[in-house]
Design a protein around this motif. Structure first.
Motif, mmCIF file in Angstrom:
data_model
loop_
_atom_site.group_PDB
_atom_site.id
_atom_site.type_symbol
_atom_site.label_atom_id
_atom_site.label_comp_id
_atom_site.label_asym_id
_atom_site.label_seq_id
_atom_site.Cartn_x
_atom_site.Cartn_y
_atom_site.Cartn_z
ATOM 1 N N ALA A 13 0.814 -1.147 0.057
ATOM 2 C CA ALA A 13 -0.050 0.067 0.122
ATOM 3 C C ALA A 13 0.750 1.145 -0.222
ATOM 4 O O ALA A 13 0.690 2.250 -0.501
ATOM 5 C CB ALA A 13 -0.941 0.010 1.153
ATOM 6 N N HIS A 16 2.069 1.604 -3.557
ATOM 7 C CA HIS A 16 1.059 2.141 -4.197
ATOM 8 C C HIS A 16 0.835 3.649 -4.239
ATOM 9 O O HIS A 16 0.551 4.343 -5.145
ATOM 10 C CB HIS A 16 0.010 1.182 -3.872
ATOM 11 N N ASN A 17 0.530 4.156 -2.687
ATOM 12 C CA ASN A 17 0.356 5.427 -2.376
ATOM 13 C C ASN A 17 1.438 6.376 -3.067
ATOM 14 O O ASN A 17 1.165 7.605 -3.396
ATOM 15 C CB ASN A 17 0.033 5.576 -1.075
ATOM 16 N N GLY A 225 -2.179 6.370 3.122
ATOM 17 C CA GLY A 225 -3.560 5.817 2.538
ATOM 18 C C GLY A 225 -4.548 6.652 3.066
ATOM 19 O O GLY A 225 -5.938 6.229 2.892
ATOM 20 N N SER A 235 -10.752 8.206 0.954
ATOM 21 C CA SER A 235 -9.237 7.378 0.370
ATOM 22 C C SER A 235 -9.568 6.567 -1.110
ATOM 23 O O SER A 235 -8.754 6.728 -2.064
ATOM 24 C CB SER A 235 -8.700 6.594 1.167
ATOM 25 N N ALA A 236 -10.595 6.060 -1.386
ATOM 26 C CA ALA A 236 -10.997 5.432 -2.546
ATOM 27 C C ALA A 236 -11.083 6.434 -3.686
ATOM 28 O O ALA A 236 -10.690 6.106 -4.894
ATOM 29 C CB ALA A 236 -12.049 4.503 -2.571
ATOM 30 N N GLU A 239 -7.826 6.945 -4.650
ATOM 31 C CA GLU A 239 -7.167 5.735 -5.181
ATOM 32 C C GLU A 239 -6.029 5.429 -4.081
ATOM 33 O O GLU A 239 -4.787 5.044 -4.393
ATOM 34 C CB GLU A 239 -6.745 5.541 -6.617
ATOM 35 N N GLN A 241 -4.579 3.412 -0.648
ATOM 36 C CA GLN A 241 -4.826 2.316 0.091
ATOM 37 C C GLN A 241 -4.526 2.132 1.480
ATOM 38 O O GLN A 241 -3.117 2.818 1.651
ATOM 39 C CB GLN A 241 -4.021 0.969 -0.456
ATOM 40 N N ARG A 344 -7.459 -3.156 6.783
ATOM 41 C CA ARG A 344 -7.786 -4.327 5.946
ATOM 42 C C ARG A 344 -8.157 -5.573 6.815
ATOM 43 O O ARG A 344 -7.383 -5.836 7.389
ATOM 44 C CB ARG A 344 -6.781 -4.350 4.856
ATOM 45 N N VAL A 350 -12.374 -3.148 3.978
ATOM 46 C CA VAL A 350 -11.608 -2.145 4.111
ATOM 47 C C VAL A 350 -12.559 -0.899 4.987
ATOM 48 O O VAL A 350 -13.478 -0.908 4.861
ATOM 49 C CB VAL A 350 -10.838 -1.354 2.796
#
Ligand SMILES: *Cc1c(COP(=O)(O)O)cnc(C)c1O
Length: 388
Positions: A13, A16-17, A225, A235-236, A239, A241, A344, A350
């Motif tokens: 995560a 990714h972030n 995240g 947060s979604a 995008e 996590q 998670r 989540v």
């Protein structure tokens, strides 16, 4: 058996972030802001993921030493600069870049003996009124620094108070942006303005002939995240996590009758017969004591990956949850079942820390930094679910 509470840092995560922030400011370099022990996640734990950043920003000199001990040779920026003159010795020795926000810090530099001139970031107070030189005093501070043999390169930095909202002014940043642009127009040097919120919301805006993202963005909370402008965005939406999961287990189940209460102060009275789960997590673990568990509203919690709510007051070592949603069309819950306070679930769901923070009347920043030392940590390097 140890108490079944566990904080898990998710390296995938974080990676990714970090890429998400880089995508928001593709022409800028990115500082991973790792103050407060990487927002509670741990500098050493997060380093394998965050080393993909261009530099690290923090304010505690001991944390800078920890990064050098990890063999990080790249940029480290002290975002509050030195706290006393002798801090400059460590800056020279560890090659730390540092903010200069007041005259005293320039005096210390002028008296500092070094063979290695320093790179400094001259801070402008463009309206937040926390640190920095006001626009009218900025140029003379710049000229003073520029005349010092101890100074190698001067970069320009400021910080927004309202990049996450439009509470102040049209878009939250215009007044500060205008002040910074006007006072720095013909000064040379790299520039850094954006925190997470400004990077995600405003990076493409104009700053003179370049973009607001400028040379360096400073990504903090989004790396971990959380949406910097929750609840306007979640947060979604961005995008992002969750990089931290705080999980525990049920240690008891209570069958309560209508009219019976749960926990200290009897703030929750069961409106009907209910099954209540008792969770091994309390405020001494860093869970917010002010999270609501009253009759009308309960902070969100996941039990076996199903969303339910807190009931009653949070105690030092325990809290209670309504088991109804998790047991609907499923087997009864029992001691040992997974409870996720945020992050998670092994069952896939989540629960964003932003929602728990909002329920408790605070911010994700505070919850993430407050996970208590007694909580053991695990690192997920792509192998989550981690059994607890
Ligand atoms: C903490 C901090 C940041 C990072 O802020 P986020 O909102 O977490 O992205 C950036 N710049 C400065 C000066 C900070 O103190």
């Amino acid at each position: 058996m140890p108490r079944p509470i566990l904080a898990t840092v998710h390296l995938p995560a974080l990676r990714h972030n970090l890429e998400r922030l880089q995508r928001a400011a593709p022409d800028s370099r990115l500082w991973a802001v790792v103050k407060a022990n990487a927002y509670g996640h741990g500098i050493e734990r997060t380093f394998p993921a965050l080393r993909a950043a261009d530099g690290f920003a923090l304010l505690d000199l001991a944390e800078a030493e920890r990064l050098r001990a990890l063999d990080w040779r790249g940029p480290i920026l002290l975002i509050e600069g030195c706290f006393e003159a002798r801090d400059l010795e460590l800056c020279s020795r560890l090659n730390l870049w540092h903010v200069v926000h007041c005259e005293e810090q320039i005096d210390w530099l002028a008296a500092h003996k070094t063979h290695q001139p320093h790179r400094v970031f001259l801070k402008m107070n463009s309206g937040m009124n926390r640190l920095g030189f006001r626009p009218a005093a900025y140029r003379s501070a710049w000229a003073r620094l520029n005349a010092l043999p101890q100074v190698d390169e001067i970069s320009l930095i400021t910080h927004f108070s309202d990049a996450d909202s439009a509470r102040f002014g049209a878009d939250g940043i215009a007044h500060q942006l205008d002040a910074f642009a006007a006072a720095t127009r013909d000064l040379p040097g790299e520039r850094s303005l954006c925190n997470s919120a400004a990077t995600l919301r405003h990076a493409g805006r104009e700053l003179g002939s370049s973009a607001l993202a400028a040379d360096w963005v400073r990504g903090g909370i989004a790396l971990y995240g959380s949406a910097p402008d929750h609840p306007a965005h979640c947060s979604a939406d961005w995008e992002l996590q969750p990089a931290l999961t705080l999980a525990s287990r049920l240690i008891a189940v209570q069958q309560v009758q209508a009219g019976e209460s749960v926990g200290y102060g009897s703030t929750f009275v069961a409106p009907h017969a209910m099954r209540i789960g008792v969770v091994a997590c309390g405020y001494a673990d860093g869970y917010p004591r002010h999270a609501p568990g009253g009759p009308d509203c309960g902070a969100p919690v996941l039990v076996r990956g199903v969303r339910t709510r807190l009931v009653g007051r949070v105690s030092m070592d325990m809290l209670a949850v309504d088991l109804g949603p998790a047991e609907a069309d499923a087997s009864p819950c029992q001691a040992g079942d997974e409870v996720v306070l945020w992050g998670r679930s092994r069952h896939g769901a989540v629960l964003p820390v932003d929602e728990v923070a909002q329920a408790a009347g605070t911010l994700s920043y505070e919850l993430l930094c407050a996970v208590a030392p007694r909580v053991p940590f695990a690192v997920d390097d792509g192998d989550f679910p981690t059994a607890i």
